[in-house]
Structure formats: structure tokens, C-alpha cells
Motif scaffolding. Sequence first.
Motif, PDB file in Angstrom:
ATOM      1  N   PRO A 117     -40.361  28.824  17.359  1.00  0.00           N
ATOM      2  CA  PRO A 117     -41.196  27.930  18.169  1.00  0.00           C
ATOM      3  C   PRO A 117     -40.578  26.551  18.339  1.00  0.00           C
ATOM      4  CG  PRO A 117     -42.526  29.131  16.574  1.00  0.00           C
ATOM      5  CD  PRO A 117     -41.097  29.414  16.235  1.00  0.00           C
ATOM      6  N   ALA A 118     -39.833  26.099  17.327  1.00  0.00           N
ATOM      7  CA  ALA A 118     -39.131  24.814  17.394  1.00  0.00           C
ATOM      8  C   ALA A 118     -37.932  24.886  16.463  1.00  0.00           C
ATOM      9  CB  ALA A 118     -40.066  23.671  16.980  1.00  0.00           C
ATOM     10  N   PRO A 119     -36.842  24.177  16.794  1.00  0.00           N
ATOM     11  CA  PRO A 119     -35.678  24.187  15.906  1.00  0.00           C
ATOM     12  C   PRO A 119     -36.053  23.708  14.510  1.00  0.00           C
ATOM     13  CG  PRO A 119     -35.148  23.161  18.005  1.00  0.00           C
ATOM     14  CD  PRO A 119     -36.633  23.334  17.984  1.00  0.00           C
ATOM     15  N   VAL A 120     -35.380  24.253  13.512  1.00  0.00           N
ATOM     16  CA  VAL A 120     -35.652  23.877  12.122  1.00  0.00           C
ATOM     17  C   VAL A 120     -34.366  23.431  11.456  1.00  0.00           C
ATOM     18  CG1 VAL A 120     -37.593  25.486  11.960  1.00  0.00           C
ATOM     19  CG2 VAL A 120     -35.303  26.220  11.272  1.00  0.00           C
ATOM     20  N   ARG A 121     -34.515  22.648  10.433  1.00  0.00           N
ATOM     21  CA  ARG A 121     -33.346  22.157   9.713  1.00  0.00           C
ATOM     22  C   ARG A 121     -32.617  23.309   9.033  1.00  0.00           C
ATOM     23  NH1 ARG A 121     -37.071  17.953   8.506  1.00  0.00           N
ATOM     24  NH2 ARG A 121     -36.388  15.958   9.413  1.00  0.00           N
TER      25      ARG A 121
END
Length: 760
Positions: A706-710
Motif C-alpha cells: 500500500p505504501a513503500p516501507v523502510r
Amino acid sequence: MWRKRQQTVSHIEAGGNVTVIMDGEPAASALDRAVNQLRKDVLSRARHAVARLGLQQPTLIEIAWQGSSRPVQPSRDVLGVEAAELKGTVTQVPDICRNLPLHQFVVLGRAGTGKSVVAVHLVHDMAENPRPGDPVPVLMSLSSWRPAIPMREWILRQIRQTSPRLTSRWRFGPDAAAGLFDERRVMPVLDGLDELPEPLRAQAVEAIDKVIPNGCWLLVTSRGDEYAAACRDGAHLTRAAVAELDLVEAEAAITYLARSKVTGDERWDVVFDAMRGEPESELARTMASPLMLYLAQTTYRASLTKPADLMSTELSREDIEDRLLNRYLPAVYTTHPPSRYQETSARRYLTLMARQMRRDGTVDFAWWQINARLTGPLVGLAFAAVWGWFLYVLFGPTVGVTTGLLAAFGGWAAHGMVRSDLRQVYVPKSAVHGPEALIRRYALIGGATALAIAGATGGAAALWLSGVLRTDGQVAWYYGTIVGTASGVATLLGSAWGSYQVSRSWYWLTGRLPWRLPSFLEDARELGVLRQIGTVHQFRHERVLRQLGGTAAEKPSRSVHGEWSAKWRRYRPLLPVFASLTQVGSVLFGLAFVSMVYASSTHISLEYHSGNKPGVRVDTAGCASQISNTCTGVTIWSWKLPQGSSLRTVWLPATLHNRSLQGWDGRIEADGCAGGSVEVTLAMTGEAPVAFTLGNSSGTPMKSLPAPVRPQRRPVSLALRRLDDRPCTLVVEWTGPGLVDDGLEPARRRLGVAASVSSP
């Protein structure tokens, strides 16, 4: 005390014409003043030409001529004289022009027989010793005429160039040149019809015949075969008698040499006896050429020289000519009168031209053959600087240097390929452009191409930065402007005009070419060293070419015009920009390769951790079409799900690149059970799971988060659950399994664009 002179002025009107009488004498008309001014300027130029060519040191070589026997002669009814009655020597040509009823004369001859000398002598004689009724002869080089300029306008321009003062309206009227020509007060002396491109010769003859009216004097010089070919094409000068120059007879050669030596000089006597005794000897045949005769007189002028050396039985005619031609350039580029170029400088310039022709395997010399060794590397360096710097800004030194090297190699290789085939310029042999006009044309083509490339690359870079990297618009257009401008400069350097400018500048700095090459070529043409054929130049004397390091082949291996197959000639509008497009295309190919390599580095492999271990196989079907033996195929993981079953597999990322994770890589498919379906759940520790359904014989690319992650080394899982009640086994396959990270994140960080990532 000074008294102002009183003048009595009266007007006599007769037949509509007004004659001004001042102190009892007719005042000179504006046209008369123009004639006097033109004759003065013509004589000044002619004296300089005579001195440069040594035509009065001590006298002119008496070359005989006679009426041409070729089918180029108008009838006796037109000329008022039979061709057989036309006989004389070059010093008698002015009188022949005066005595011919129509005053129009064509002089033909082979290379080196003195056609241009005839033209210069006539202009000098008639300008210095005019007789009543003589027009003013004006020497004009036909090699500069093109059909885009009407012949009448071209002649008027030549008159104005010869005498710039004629443009003074106050002294000579509104258009003195046109007035002189229309009143038959000018004699065009058109030298070098054969120096026009072949398709233009017949057009030129036809245009001359139409524009030169009855009563207008005319002299035209040409090689015989070229004029005869124009006549076969249906064009001939209908009012001009035609004569051909003979070779110099032995007695005339002896007379010329005897007049050139001082009293008591007996060095030539043995040579004279040999020429009289054997008029067909190698020496006598060599001296039949006006050029060789002049060089012999120049070479053996000093008292310590021995003309008898030319009589050696071991010397062939070619050997004698080679020995005399060693003095050719010193004889042409003289100190007194001073030439525009010193002999040592001219020899360096001509040597470079000859060696370029030998390297390219051509008999013609064109400006686009000028190619210094540093030009290709410089073009490659220009492209490397653009794209190496841009990718350095985005991705750091490793990618920047790699891209720069590939761009440099691509630009250099493309330049070398185009240069080796002589395809920088598309000029068919039938082209009617002159060298300088073609340089200007390709300057415009190079500039327009550079502007187009600059706009395209700069705009594309700015749009990519703002659209893909989500940079601020001002930042995007800042870098886009730099990339576009630098790309345009690199493209201009790689164009035909740009490469020529770089090469000639380098050769000028190293003393091997003059700064104004076209002016040097024109000067060499005027001196008889070169001849111009359309857009190219040729050495008039093959042995001079060989002595300077060139070669003269009857069938050259290549042409300066390049060789284009018929299928390419259909794309004629694109051919002038072929060089630029080839170089830009090569660089873009290198950039695409770097992008592909960099994009492939975004894949992150997974290491099995726990749960249901999948079956593993490698699909090598795609390797069959690859030449390389390094193909490893595509990894495929598979699971079998019987009716009502479910399973789960957990992995850990193998290697992280310190870039945000975007999602799962590859493609997932289900097959083997008609009507079957499976729920797929992708999960990453600390992130919301992603679920979707697959039916039998269906597939889909893996999903993004859903969204980029570290980037962290945390468990990643895939869960499968059968949704149907079919009594069969459903096979699920994941092709190219792994994770995908954000390959552009380093660029965003370097440009100050914050990455949007979720917290674990």
C-alpha cells in the motif's frame, strides 16, 4: 590671389539626347566614367595576376592554336569564317576577338595547356592597350555560377566585385554595371566551364548563349571533352568560334628558354641541340607542356644548375616531370610579387589535404574530409560529460562514471563509423552547391538538429524528474535546461559542420591548415594548383598530389560523396542529419543499457525461513535465443493445493540495498483444476496484508505494498487457501519470486525529495 576658373556650360539637344559641353569640350558621361574606372580596376588585377603567373618573365610562351575539328563549331554563315581559317598563337587571341565578326571566341585545351593563361593575357592586353571600340574585359571564374542566380545577374555581380567603386550612384549612376553590360561596354571572360559540376555545364552554356546578345564580346575557356559533352546535350554557343590549343612546338620552347637566359649563358645549348635533333624525345615531349616549360626555366635559372641533367637517357618523361614539379609550389607561391600564402605554409596545407585524400581513398577533396584524430574522442567526451554528469547527480559516482564511459564509447564509435564511410554529408555527384554554400547549409542543419535534440532531451529530462521522481518543477527544469543545452552542444560537435570546425581549429592551432580554408582553396584554384568541380576540389597535376603524400588512382576505392543504396535514398530528407542521429542514437542505446542494468538491480531474492517449502524449478526456454552461455533461466516456485487445503510459507529478504521496499516481484498463476480458485494473501511483518483471488488458468503480476516501507530484514509470507470444493489439485506457481525495492530512491534523496514510507 587664387581666382576661381570660369567654365562655360552649354547644352546641345539632338534626338532626345543631351550632351553637356564644358569649355567647348564634351563632358564625360557617367557611363564613360564607369568604363574608365572599370578598366583601371581590371588592369590592376590583371597586372597582379600576370606577375604571379610569371607571364612576362621574360615573355609569354607562344602556344599555337587552331580551329576545333570537333562538332562544336557554328556554321560559316553565322561566324563569317571557316574553322580551318582560325589559326594563331596565344598572343594573337586579343586580335582574333577584335577581328571575328561576332567577337565571340571559345578556347579549348587539355589539362596544363594554358587555357587560363590565355584568359589572363587577353584581359591584361586589352585593359593595358585598349583600341577604339574595345570593351573592358572582365575575368570571371565560371566555377562559382549556380542556376539559382540568373546568368545576367551573376555577370553583373562579377563586374561589381571586380570594381566595387561602380556602386557609387553619385559618380556612375544608379546601376553602372547593368549599364555597361547592356551597352556592350564589357567583355565577359568566362574561365573554367569544365570546373562546373557535370549536370550544370550544358545549362551554363545555354544560359550564356541566351544572356550574351549580338554585339557583346565574349571569351570562354574549357577542357575540350567537357565542352563537347555539353554540345552533345544540345547546348552550344551559337555565335562563338571554337579553337583548341596545341602542344608547344620544340622551336617555340627553345625560343622561350633562349629569351629567358642571360647573354653568354651556354648551359642550355646542348639541350636545344638535342630538342632540335630529336623532336620526339622524352625531353622534347616534356617541354611541349607550357607548365613544364615554365618550371624548367624557373628550376635552372641559377648559373650553378645544369639543364643537361634533363637529357639523361635513364630518365623517362615521368622522371623529368617529377624533377621539374619539385619546383612547382615555389614557382607558384612566390615572394615577389608576394603571394597570400608563403610556399612553406601552402605546402603544409596541401600535404595535409593530400594525405587525407590518400587515407580516404578518394581523388576529390571536400571540406568534410578534414578530420583530426581528436575529433572523435572529443565528440564522445561531450556526450559523456552530459549524461555522466546527469546520472552522477542522480545515482552517484559509480553509475555516473559507467554511464559516461558508455556514452563516450557510443558517441566516439558512431562518429568513427560515419566518418569511415564518408557519410557526414549527403551530397550526390549531381549537386550544384559550391563548397562555401554547402558549409553554410550544413551549419544550419547542424544548428537545427542541435536545437531539436536540446529541446527533446531537456524537456524529457525535466518531465521525468517532475513526473517520476516528483521533484519540484523549478528543480526539474533547472536540470532539464542544463541537460538539454549540453546535449545540443554535443550534438552540434558531432554534426558534419561541428566536426569540421573542431578539426580545422586543431589543424590551424598546429599550423597544418589556415583558419580560412575556403579562401586558401580559392587562392590555390586561382593559381592553378587545384581545380574545383562543384563542391569538391582536385589537384590539377597528379604528380604534385603524389609528391605531397597522396595517391592518384584512376578508379578510386571510394567517393567523398559516400555510397548510399537506393533504399536509403528514399529517405533523402533524413540523410543530412544521419551523422547526428547516429551518434545520439548510440548514446541513447548506452543509456538504455545502463537503465536496464540498474532496473534489474531492484530485485531482492528471498531465503526460505519456515512453513510449506515450495517446489523449485528453472525455466530455461528463453535461453535458446541467446548467444551467451551465461543464461541461468527463470526460477519458478510452486505449491499444490488439494480440495479444502491451505498453506503458508515464510521467507527472509536475502540482501537489502538500503532502498524502500515497494512490493512483491514476479507473476503468480493458478492451473490444473477446472473451476478451482484460491485466495492469495501476501504479508510483511508490521504491514497491512494484501489479498486477492486467483481462478483456474489465470494469473496476475504480484502486488505492490500500500505504501513503500523502510528496508528491514523482516519476515515475508505468502498464504494460499482453496475456496472451491472441486475434487482436484490446484497448482499455484510464482515466477521470478522476490521483492522489489525503489531503485530511484537514491536519486530522490540526492535531489532532496522525501520518500513516502510507512513505519513498521
